[in-house]
Design a protein around this motif. Structure first.
Motif, PDB file in Angstrom:
ATOM      1  N   UNK A   1       0.868  -1.114   0.022  1.00  0.00           N
ATOM      2  CA  UNK A   1       0.136  -0.176   0.013  1.00  0.00           C
ATOM      3  C   UNK A   1       0.761   1.194   0.092  1.00  0.00           C
ATOM      4  N   UNK A   2       0.711   2.132  -0.800  1.00  0.00           N
ATOM      5  CA  UNK A   2       1.345   3.502  -1.136  1.00  0.00           C
ATOM      6  C   UNK A   2       0.420   4.489  -0.883  1.00  0.00           C
ATOM      7  N   UNK A   3       1.010   5.555   0.076  1.00  0.00           N
ATOM      8  CA  UNK A   3       0.367   6.833   0.131  1.00  0.00           C
ATOM      9  C   UNK A   3       0.766   7.791  -0.805  1.00  0.00           C
ATOM     10  N   UNK A   4      -0.194   8.387  -1.589  1.00  0.00           N
ATOM     11  CA  UNK A   4       0.227   9.305  -2.592  1.00  0.00           C
ATOM     12  C   UNK A   4      -0.095  10.985  -1.989  1.00  0.00           C
ATOM     13  N   UNK A   5       0.758  11.924  -2.436  1.00  0.00           N
ATOM     14  CA  UNK A   5       0.392  13.379  -2.248  1.00  0.00           C
ATOM     15  C   UNK A   5       0.217  14.041  -3.691  1.00  0.00           C
ATOM     16  N   UNK A   6      -1.122  13.961  -3.807  1.00  0.00           N
ATOM     17  CA  UNK A   6      -1.642  14.294  -5.384  1.00  0.00           C
ATOM     18  C   UNK A   6      -1.478  15.558  -5.551  1.00  0.00           C
ATOM     19  N   UNK A   7      -0.840  15.917  -6.991  1.00  0.00           N
ATOM     20  CA  UNK A   7      -0.894  17.240  -7.754  1.00  0.00           C
ATOM     21  C   UNK A   7      -2.520  17.349  -8.029  1.00  0.00           C
ATOM     22  N   UNK A   8      -2.933  18.596  -8.225  1.00  0.00           N
ATOM     23  CA  UNK A   8      -3.868  18.882  -8.565  1.00  0.00           C
ATOM     24  C   UNK A   8      -4.161  20.193  -9.683  1.00  0.00           C
ATOM     25  N   UNK A   9      -4.980  20.513 -10.200  1.00  0.00           N
ATOM     26  CA  UNK A   9      -5.109  21.687 -11.123  1.00  0.00           C
ATOM     27  C   UNK A   9      -5.882  22.733  -9.977  1.00  0.00           C
ATOM     28  N   UNK A  10      -5.824  23.922 -10.508  1.00  0.00           N
ATOM     29  CA  UNK A  10      -6.106  25.025  -9.507  1.00  0.00           C
ATOM     30  C   UNK A  10      -7.600  24.874  -8.844  1.00  0.00           C
ATOM     31  N   UNK A  11      -8.642  24.162  -9.598  1.00  0.00           N
ATOM     32  CA  UNK A  11      -9.848  23.799  -9.090  1.00  0.00           C
ATOM     33  C   UNK A  11      -9.778  22.625  -8.075  1.00  0.00           C
ATOM     34  N   UNK A  12      -8.625  22.053  -7.777  1.00  0.00           N
ATOM     35  CA  UNK A  12      -8.255  20.573  -7.015  1.00  0.00           C
ATOM     36  C   UNK A  12      -8.899  19.654  -7.807  1.00  0.00           C
ATOM     37  N   UNK A  13      -9.003  19.587  -8.977  1.00  0.00           N
ATOM     38  CA  UNK A  13      -9.272  18.365  -9.844  1.00  0.00           C
ATOM     39  C   UNK A  13      -8.002  17.475 -10.053  1.00  0.00           C
ATOM     40  N   UNK A  14      -8.115  16.241  -9.875  1.00  0.00           N
ATOM     41  CA  UNK A  14      -6.784  15.104 -10.208  1.00  0.00           C
ATOM     42  C   UNK A  14      -7.359  13.800 -10.742  1.00  0.00           C
ATOM     43  N   UNK A  15      -6.414  12.958 -10.979  1.00  0.00           N
ATOM     44  CA  UNK A  15      -6.801  11.838 -11.394  1.00  0.00           C
ATOM     45  C   UNK A  15      -5.842  10.656 -11.146  1.00  0.00           C
ATOM     46  N   UNK A  16      -6.171   9.617 -11.445  1.00  0.00           N
ATOM     47  CA  UNK A  16      -5.258   8.433 -11.440  1.00  0.00           C
ATOM     48  C   UNK A  16      -5.556   7.600 -12.583  1.00  0.00           C
ATOM     49  N   UNK A  17      -4.670   6.879 -13.275  1.00  0.00           N
ATOM     50  CA  UNK A  17      -4.766   6.064 -14.500  1.00  0.00           C
ATOM     51  C   UNK A  17      -4.043   4.626 -14.517  1.00  0.00           C
ATOM     52  N   UNK A  18      -4.723   3.554 -14.708  1.00  0.00           N
ATOM     53  CA  UNK A  18      -4.110   2.301 -15.178  1.00  0.00           C
ATOM     54  C   UNK A  18      -4.189   2.292 -16.744  1.00  0.00           C
ATOM     55  N   UNK A  19      -3.250   1.935 -17.398  1.00  0.00           N
ATOM     56  CA  UNK A  19      -3.158   1.999 -18.967  1.00  0.00           C
ATOM     57  C   UNK A  19      -2.293   0.833 -19.471  1.00  0.00           C
TER      58      UNK A  19
ATOM     59  N   UNK B   1      -2.230   8.798 -24.417  1.00  0.00           N
ATOM     60  CA  UNK B   1      -0.966   9.543 -24.486  1.00  0.00           C
ATOM     61  C   UNK B   1      -1.455  10.931 -23.977  1.00  0.00           C
ATOM     62  N   UNK B   2      -2.779  11.207 -24.279  1.00  0.00           N
ATOM     63  CA  UNK B   2      -2.952  12.823 -23.737  1.00  0.00           C
ATOM     64  C   UNK B   2      -3.181  12.781 -22.189  1.00  0.00           C
ATOM     65  N   UNK B   3      -3.815  11.520 -21.594  1.00  0.00           N
ATOM     66  CA  UNK B   3      -3.820  11.438 -20.397  1.00  0.00           C
ATOM     67  C   UNK B   3      -2.687  11.683 -19.534  1.00  0.00           C
ATOM     68  N   UNK B   4      -1.532  10.830 -20.108  1.00  0.00           N
ATOM     69  CA  UNK B   4      -0.193  10.892 -19.368  1.00  0.00           C
ATOM     70  C   UNK B   4       0.402  12.330 -19.595  1.00  0.00           C
ATOM     71  N   UNK B   5       0.308  12.999 -20.731  1.00  0.00           N
ATOM     72  CA  UNK B   5       0.706  14.366 -20.721  1.00  0.00           C
ATOM     73  C   UNK B   5       0.057  15.219 -19.590  1.00  0.00           C
ATOM     74  N   UNK B   6      -1.179  14.929 -19.569  1.00  0.00           N
ATOM     75  CA  UNK B   6      -1.921  15.940 -18.425  1.00  0.00           C
ATOM     76  C   UNK B   6      -1.275  15.788 -17.212  1.00  0.00           C
ATOM     77  N   UNK B   7      -1.271  14.386 -16.823  1.00  0.00           N
ATOM     78  CA  UNK B   7      -0.478  14.201 -15.411  1.00  0.00           C
ATOM     79  C   UNK B   7       0.835  14.646 -15.241  1.00  0.00           C
ATOM     80  N   UNK B   8       1.751  14.940 -16.363  1.00  0.00           N
ATOM     81  CA  UNK B   8       2.997  15.479 -16.346  1.00  0.00           C
ATOM     82  C   UNK B   8       2.703  17.302 -16.174  1.00  0.00           C
ATOM     83  N   UNK B   9       1.654  17.760 -16.842  1.00  0.00           N
ATOM     84  CA  UNK B   9       1.472  19.042 -16.679  1.00  0.00           C
ATOM     85  C   UNK B   9       0.972  19.323 -15.224  1.00  0.00           C
TER      86      UNK B   9
END
Length: 349
Positions: free
Chosen positions: A242-260, A338-346
Motif C-alpha cells: 500500500x502506497x500513500x500519495x500526495x496528489x498534484x491537482x489543478x487550480x480547482x482541485x481536480x486530479x486523477x489516476x490512470x491504469x493503462x 497519451x493525452x492522459x499521461x501528458x496531463x499528469x505531467x502538466x
C-alpha cells in the motif's frame, strides 16, 4: 457521434446501442441479489442494488477491466461486517464503497466494534430507480437510490447515490450526497475502493498518478516502492503493498489516476477533487490469485479510525449537514492514453 435524429434513423430501439436492465442473480453466493446491467456501446457494467449501488464487473471494448476476489460474485452474508471475517465477503468489483463510521482495518473503540471497511458497502439501497431517456440530444442512463447507516440510540447517516452514463461517452459518473439526519455530530469516513484486474492489469500495464510524494505504508511496501507505477508478473504468496500519495491537482482541485495498457490500447482514468477527497492510497497486490491494483480516493487515511482519533483529525459531519462527492470513471483508448499521461505531467510542473 451521430446526433439524435441520425441515431433514430438507424435503429429500431435505442436498446440496440444502450440500455439499463434490472436483473436478479439465481445461483451461488449471489442468489437473490438484485442488480442492474448497463450497456453503453463498448462499455458494459453492473450495479448492485443490494450492495450500496456499487459496481461489479466492468468490460470495455471486449476486455475485462475489474477485479473479482476468490469468493466470487456474492450478495449479503451474515458475516459481512463481523471484524476480519469481512475478507470473506469483500468481492472486489470495479468499486466498493468503504465507510461511513470506519474504513480500512477493523477496530474496537470504547467497547464498540467497527468492521473492516465499514458497513455501507453491504447496505442495500432504498428508493431505487433506473431510467434511460433523451435529455436534449443526449441519451442518458441513470440509476439512483439511498443507503442508510443507522443504529438505535446511534448514528443516522444517509448516502444518496446517482450513477449516470451518456451514449457515446465511455464514462461512468458517480455522484454522492452524504447527510447526517441525526441530532449529534458524527464521524464520517469515506473511501472509494476502485479495483483494476486482468487483462487490463498485467506486466504491460502502467500506473500513471500525478504524485508529488509516494510514502510506503509499511516495510513490505517499502521493499517494492521503486515499482509502485508498474506491475510485475504474479508471485506466489507475495504480501500486499500500500502506497500513500500526495496528489498534484489543478487550480480547482481536480486530479486523477490512470491504469493503462498500451498493448491492449485501453485504460481506466479515475477523476475526483482533492477538496472533497484529500487522501489517495494505492493498493497493489502481485500475489498469485490476488492480482490487483486498487485506486483509493478518500477523506481519511489508510491508517484508519484509531489513527485519526489519536491525531485529533477524525473527519466529522454536523447534524443535518450534507457533503457532496463526485467521481468520474473514464475508459480510454488509443491516443486518449497519451493525452492522459501528458496531463499528469502538466499537473507536476
Amino acid at each position: 457521434m451521430a446526433d439524435k435524429k441520425e441515431l433514430l434513423q438507424r435503429v429500431g430501439s435505442m436498446q440496440q446501442l444502450m440500455y439499463v436492465r434490472p436483473v436478479t442473480f439465481e445461483e451461488g453466493r449471489a442468489r437473490g441479489m438484485k442488480a442492474y446491467e448497463v450497456k453503453n456501446g463498448p462499455l458494459k457494467f453492473s450495479v448492485m442494488a443490494d450492495k450500496c449501488l456499487d459496481l461489479t464487473d466492468v468490460s470495455f471494448c471486449g476486455h475485462n477491466m475489474s477485479f473479482l476476489t476468490k469468493p466470487g460474485l456474492m450478495g449479503r452474508n451474515h458475516y459481512d461486517t463481523n471484524g476480519a471475517e469481512a475478507q470473506r465477503s469483500i468481492m472486489g468489483g470495479m468499486l466498493f464503497t468503504c465507510g461511513l463510521e470506519n474504513i480500512c482495518a477493523p477496530c474496537k473503540i470504547d467497547g464498540k466494534d467497527f468492521p473492516m471497511h465499514g458497513r455501507i458497502r453491504t447496505t442495500p439501497a432504498e428508493h431505487v430507480g433506473a431510467d434511460a431517456c433523451w435529455v436534449g440530444d443526449d441519451y442518458i442512463v441513470s440509476i439512483s437510490g439511498t443507503m442508510r447507516e443507522a443504529e438505535l440510540f446511534g448514528e443516522n447517516l444517509t448516502l444518496r447515490r446517482r450513477i449516470t452514463t451518456c451514449y457515446g461517452e465511455n464514462r461512468i459518473c458517480i455522484e454522492d450526497e452524504i447527510t447526517n439526519e441525526g441530532f449529534r455530530r458524527e464521524p464520517m469516513m469515506l473511501l472509494y475502493h476502485i479495483n483494476v484486474g486482468y487483462p487490463l492489469l498485467c506486466e504491460d500495464s502502467e500506473i500513471v498518478i500525478p504524485t508529488k510524494r509516494v510514502t510506503p505504508r509499511d516495510e513490505a511496501a517499502a521493499s517494492n516502492a521503486e515499482y509502485w507505477n508498474r506491475m510485475e508478473a504474479p508471485k506466489d504468496n507475495e504480501p500486499e503493498y500500500v502506497f500513500l500519495h500526495d496528489m498534484a491537482a489543478d487550480q480547482e482541485g481536480n486530479t486523477f489516476a490512470l491504469v493503462m495498457n498500451k498493448n491492449l490500447g485501453i485504460g481506466l482514468k479515475v477523476e475526483y477533487s482533492v477538496k472533497e477527497l484529500p487522501y489517495f492510497m494505492q493498493w497493489k497486490s502481485i500475489a498469485s490469485g490476488d492480482y490487483v491494483i486498487g485506486l483509493e480516493p478518500a477523506n481519511s487515511s489508510v491508517y484508519g479510525k484509531p489513527y485519526h482519533i489519536k491525531e485529533n483529525s477524525l473527519h466529522q459531519i454536523e447534524p443535518f449537514a450534507t457533503e457532496k462527492k463526485r467521481l468520474v470513471l473514464t475508459f480510454l483508448s488509443g491516443a486518449e492514453l497519451d493525452e492522459a499521461r501528458r496531463r499528469a505531467e502538466e499537473f507536476l510542473k
